[in-house]
Design an enzyme around this catalytic site. Structure first.
Site, PDB file in Angstrom:
ATOM      1  N   THR A 106       7.263  -6.346   1.895  1.00 20.70           N
ATOM      2  CA  THR A 106       7.125  -4.951   1.479  1.00 20.70           C
ATOM      3  C   THR A 106       7.148  -3.980   2.650  1.00 20.70           C
ATOM      4  O   THR A 106       6.469  -4.187   3.647  1.00 20.70           O
ATOM      5  CB  THR A 106       5.805  -4.782   0.706  1.00 20.70           C
ATOM      6  OG1 THR A 106       5.728  -5.803  -0.271  1.00 20.70           O
ATOM      7  CG2 THR A 106       5.752  -3.442   0.027  1.00 20.70           C
ATOM      8  N   CYS A 107       7.904  -2.896   2.472  1.00 17.13           N
ATOM      9  CA  CYS A 107       8.027  -1.887   3.532  1.00 17.13           C
ATOM     10  C   CYS A 107       7.499  -0.526   3.073  1.00 17.13           C
ATOM     11  O   CYS A 107       8.083   0.514   3.368  1.00 17.13           O
ATOM     12  CB  CYS A 107       9.482  -1.758   3.971  1.00 17.13           C
ATOM     13  SG  CYS A 107      10.141  -3.268   4.690  1.00 17.13           S
ATOM     14  N   ILE A 108       6.413  -0.527   2.292  1.00 14.02           N
ATOM     15  CA  ILE A 108       5.838   0.737   1.820  1.00 14.02           C
ATOM     16  C   ILE A 108       5.007   1.369   2.927  1.00 14.02           C
ATOM     17  O   ILE A 108       4.978   0.885   4.053  1.00 14.02           O
ATOM     18  CB  ILE A 108       4.963   0.509   0.570  1.00 14.02           C
ATOM     19  CG1 ILE A 108       3.876  -0.522   0.874  1.00 14.02           C
ATOM     20  CG2 ILE A 108       5.808   0.078  -0.599  1.00 14.02           C
ATOM     21  CD1 ILE A 108       2.853  -0.689  -0.224  1.00 14.02           C
TER      22      ILE A 108
END
Length: 630
Positions: free
Chosen positions: A419-421
């Protein structure tokens, strides 16, 4: 917005306000009334002013309006004919000598054929009572609402298991062996000698990794020691433990873990654009990491920092981040092989995780919503090696459908996070390896932890609700008593988050929700089952401050969530939320839990938490005023 009959019942004691213009002679029904949930906003905007003599919803239903009124007018006695007097509690209603009403009859379906005493009183109209001889087995509490069956004016007799009634059943165990690493240097080959990790030539090992992934254009490998924490870094995509299986599969047997060094993955595309979505953490490492969080590095650790450059424009595509993680894992896998070959005499300490089922306790399920929008949002489930990539299944490819993992599988690197949030609320791979909620629930002797469900968050709303319904059916089949639903990030995934809670709660299961919210991530969706909420925020401003792991789920949050769940499972109510974020709520509830349990709660970062209040404030924000027992 008019309300339904069900909403009118739920808000019977709230003020009655017209939702739209109504003519004289109108018989007031629920669809003539405004939703009480909107009153605070309407008052703030000046559209609604509440008089002192307002009537409640239960008082006005069925009355006749004697004058024409516009929308958003509170109903008062002077505008209605046939107003009902305020209803008294039937349980304490005064009775005269001439009119003694028969006592209510309560049935206990769980009592079976218990022996009872029958007592008949001839006075009045005749009163018949049945009292179970084994009444000491029961704890009388107000019954919780199960699905749509509201039980009014009844006494619920809840079976409370005695200590010897709880059967502790060992399901599986996991042992970690820790190998201390105090120094990492480059050499001709990758190996471990004492407390030193030798890595193969950086240029050589990176070149081999780049060849494996077409999208990866360049890689750079650096060793960051504590004296270099002030160095610049691109955004941190992931923090990963270095571990390998010595015996058994993920979640079972023995795992070797490197202590003192972690892999830190950073990355950009060929144009220098950070691989991230809502914010990124590039800059000075020292200032952009919230040290000591479950998913972040600890102070004093050595970083094996892998910087990956992917093709221009692929940073927002699913293939880009995945390629970066796979290339980095090539390097980690070489270290794992060296860790497998390390002499057992180098083990500095061991740690055992045991999954027990406590049959007879309330059955509890942990549900973790993970990202699965299919862009840069994905996760790999159950790899061959802890936090590896080989053999793992992306939750997007699995349709984001719920997947059950054993608690030990979670703590053994069963999740590789892509995840790249926003950095502050993202759960890195290391977070799952040290997941505080799973640990706390496993150790809690008052509940029976059934398992951990991972459910993805799709992009389209239709898919979100499809996945939620499958989760609901899974929960129904498990026949659990309580659940804790968590999610990382905020915004789009809160739609699923709310839907998961609704699907679980509508089946009569008590639910606690955990998410980052505060100011910037405030929930924009909700339902009647979202009454028990924990806010993971720890930033002073209540925002996504782009500091890695600042607002993630920590041990103190896990303690609050379990305390809340046990409170509602015990039949107690949670106070309504304040309309705006109040950081004092968390501190006051921590004090309440400490007072109730006699245990001190260690805060993850005292600088981020307000000082203790001199006087206990009333606790809101959907956290409980806890009693001394659960």
């Amino acid at each position: 917005m008019s309300i339904t009959v069900e909403t009118a019942k739920d808000h019977a004691k709230d003020p009655a306000v017209l939702c739209c213009r109504a003519e004289a002679g109108t018989i007031i029904q629920p669809d003539n009334l405004e939703d009480p949930a909107l009153f605070a906003d309407l008052e703030d905007s000046g559209l609604l002013t509440m008089p002192a003599n307002y009537l409640t919803i239960e008082q006005v239903i069925g009355t006749k309006l004697i004058k024409t009124l516009d929308a958003l007018i509170p109903l008062t006695p002077d505008v209605l004919d046939g107003v009902k007097a305020e209803r008294k509690d039937e349980a304490v209603e005064e009775k005269t000598e001439k009119e003694v009403q028969p006592a209510a009859v309560f049935s206990n379906e769980t009592a079976g054929t218990l022996q009872t005493i029958k007592l008949t009183i001839a006075e009045g109209k005749g009163i018949s009572l049945e009292i179970p001889l084994s009444v000491e087995r029961y704890n009388t509490v107000a019954p919780a609402e199960k699905g749509k069956q509201a039980v009014e004016s009844a006494v619920s007799q809840v079976d409370v298991p005695e200590d010897d009634a709880v059967e502790v059943k060992k399901i599986r165990s996991l042992t970690r062996k820790y190998f201390q690493i105090d120094k990492v240097v480059f050499d001709n080959e990758t190996k471990i000698d004492g407390t030193t990790l030798y890595l193969r030539n950086a240029e050589e090992i990176c070149m081999d990794a780049v060849k494996l992934e077409e999208i990866v254009e360049d890689m750079n490998l650096k060793i960051i020691t504590p004296d270099m924490y002030d160095a610049y870094s691109e955004t941190i995509m992931d923090v990963q433990p270095i571990a390998t299986k010595e015996e058994g599969e993920i979640g079972h047997g023995i795992t070797r873990v490197m202590n003192g060094a972690v892999v830190v993955l950073t990355g950009t595309d060929a144009n220098g654009v950070q691989i991230g979505e809502f914010g990124s953490s590039e800059g000075e490492l020292e200032k952009n990491i919230m040290w000591g969080r479950p998913g972040a590095p600890d102070k004093g650790e050595i970083f094996i920092k892998v910087q990956v450059t992917i093709k221009a424009g692929t940073n927002m595509e699913r293939s880009g981040p995945l390629a970066a993680h796979k290339a980095a894992d090539f390097i980690t896998e070489e270290i794992r092989k060296a860790l497998k070959e390390a002499d057992d005499s180098l083990v500095v300490h061991t740690e055992e995780f045991v999954q027990n089922r406590r049959l007879g306790n309330k059955k509890v399920l942990i549900v973790k919503e993970i990202m699965g929008q299919g862009a840069m949002h994905d996760n790999l489930i159950m790899p061959v090696e802890p936090v590896g990539t080989l053999g793992a299944k992306p939750n997007v490819d699995l349709g984001n459908l719920p997947v059950v993992l054993a608690p030990t599988e979670v703590l053994d690197g069963g999740i590789h996070a892509l995840t790249c949030i926003g950095p502050a609320s993202k759960e890195c791979s290391r977070h799952y390896f040290r997941e505080p909620l799973v640990k706390a629930a496993m150790e809690d002797e008052e509940i029976d932890l059934v398992g951990v469900v991972f459910v993805g968050s799709p992009q389209a709303n239709s898919e979100k609700f499809y996945v939620s319904k499958r989760l609901g059916m899974m929960v129904e089949a498990m026949d659990i008593d309580g659940a804790i639903v968590t999610t990382e990030g905020f915004g789009n995934n809160h739609i699923d988050f709310a839907s998961h809670i609704e699907e679980i709660g509508s089946r009569g299961v008590e639910v606690v929700g955990m998410t980052y919210s505060a100011v910037q991530g405030a929930l924009v969706v909700g339902n009647k089952y979202m009454n028990n909420m924990i806010d993971n925020n720890k930033s002073k401003q209540g925002i996504e401050n782009e500091i890695l792991a600042n607002n993630t789920l920590c041990e103190e949050d896990a303690i609050r969530a379990l305390a809340m769940l046990k409170t509602v499972l015990g039949g107690e109510k949670i106070k309504p939320a304040e309309r705006k974020w109040n950081p004092n709520v968390k501190q006051n509830n921590i004090e309440a839990i400490e007072e109730a349990t006699g245990k001190k709660i260690k805060l993850v970062d005292n600088e981020q938490v307000l000082p203790k209040s001199k006087k206990r404030m009333e606790i809101y924000e959907q956290e409980p005023e806890l009693s001394t027992s659960y």
